[in-house]
Design a protein around this motif. Structure first.
Motif, PDB file in Angstrom:
ATOM      1  N   SER A 146      -6.200   2.752  -1.347  1.00  0.00           N
ATOM      2  CA  SER A 146      -5.762   1.961  -0.193  1.00  0.00           C
ATOM      3  C   SER A 146      -6.893   1.082   0.321  1.00  0.00           C
ATOM      4  N   GLU A 202       2.574   1.547  -3.480  1.00  0.00           N
ATOM      5  CA  GLU A 202       1.637   1.956  -4.531  1.00  0.00           C
ATOM      6  C   GLU A 202       1.185   3.402  -4.355  1.00  0.00           C
ATOM      7  N   ASP A 209       1.677   5.559  -7.618  1.00  0.00           N
ATOM      8  CA  ASP A 209       0.485   5.479  -8.454  1.00  0.00           C
ATOM      9  C   ASP A 209      -0.597   6.445  -7.966  1.00  0.00           C
ATOM     10  N   ASP A 263       0.821  -1.200   0.000  1.00  0.00           N
ATOM     11  CA  ASP A 263       0.000   0.000   0.000  1.00  0.00           C
ATOM     12  C   ASP A 263       0.865   1.264   0.000  1.00  0.00           C
ATOM     13  N   HIS A 276      -3.970   4.834  -7.095  1.00  0.00           N
ATOM     14  CA  HIS A 276      -4.034   3.763  -6.093  1.00  0.00           C
ATOM     15  C   HIS A 276      -5.095   4.068  -5.041  1.00  0.00           C
TER      16      HIS A 276
END
Length: 158
Positions: A71, A62, A66, A59, A69
């Protein structure tokens, strides 16, 4: 301190240097029969800790790279539901995914093109440096728990 020197210090922590515990040592040779085993008055099992480490590290990584992303839900999305892995293969896959994501974070920090200090555009003040230190600290904390749990289970040799 130079930028390269800082990178080397952070990499040292990510790789288990200093007061941080090395992932490979903490996870090595844990017999299958202990992977989902509980100790009285302890809320985690080795599987729950391994999966929590994997999910959280993934998490954080990313989030850092990103902007799209999303979570997991907190806190339930960061912990597996079951005490033990569904299979030996699931255990091995979790270990490999942790290794792969840790290597991706190491690669990001090693890359001189990565601005360690710039705010992550989709965050609210976080930097790559902060996220890397978060990974190192979070991993160290839970790896310490894993070793303690292994000691309680009689599955750790000093």
């Amino acid at each position: 301190m130079s930028d390269q020197s800082l990178r080397e210090h952070v990499l040292y922590l990510l790789k288990g240097g200093g007061a941080h515990l090395d992932f490979e040592k903490a996870i090595a040779d844990l017999p299958e029969e202990f992977r989902g085993k509980r100790v009285e008055r302890v809320s985690h099992t080795p599987w729950r800790l391994l999966e929590h480490l994997r999910i959280c590290q993934w998490d954080i990584l990313e989030f850092a790279r990103d902007p799209d992303h999303v979570s997991p839900d907190f806190p339930d999305g960061y912990w597996p539901k079951d005490d033990g892995p569904p299979s030996s293969e699931a255990w091995d896959n979790s270990i490999q995914a942790f290794r792969d994501d840790l290597q991706s974070m190491i690669d990001m920090i090693s890359d001189p093109e990565t601005d360690l200090y710039a705010r992550i555009p989709h965050g609210d003040g976080q930097t790559i440096l902060r996220e890397a230190l978060l990974v190192a600290d979070h991993n160290a904390y839970h790896l310490g728990q894993l070793v303690f749990l292994r000691q309680c289970l009689g599955a750790w040799e000093d």
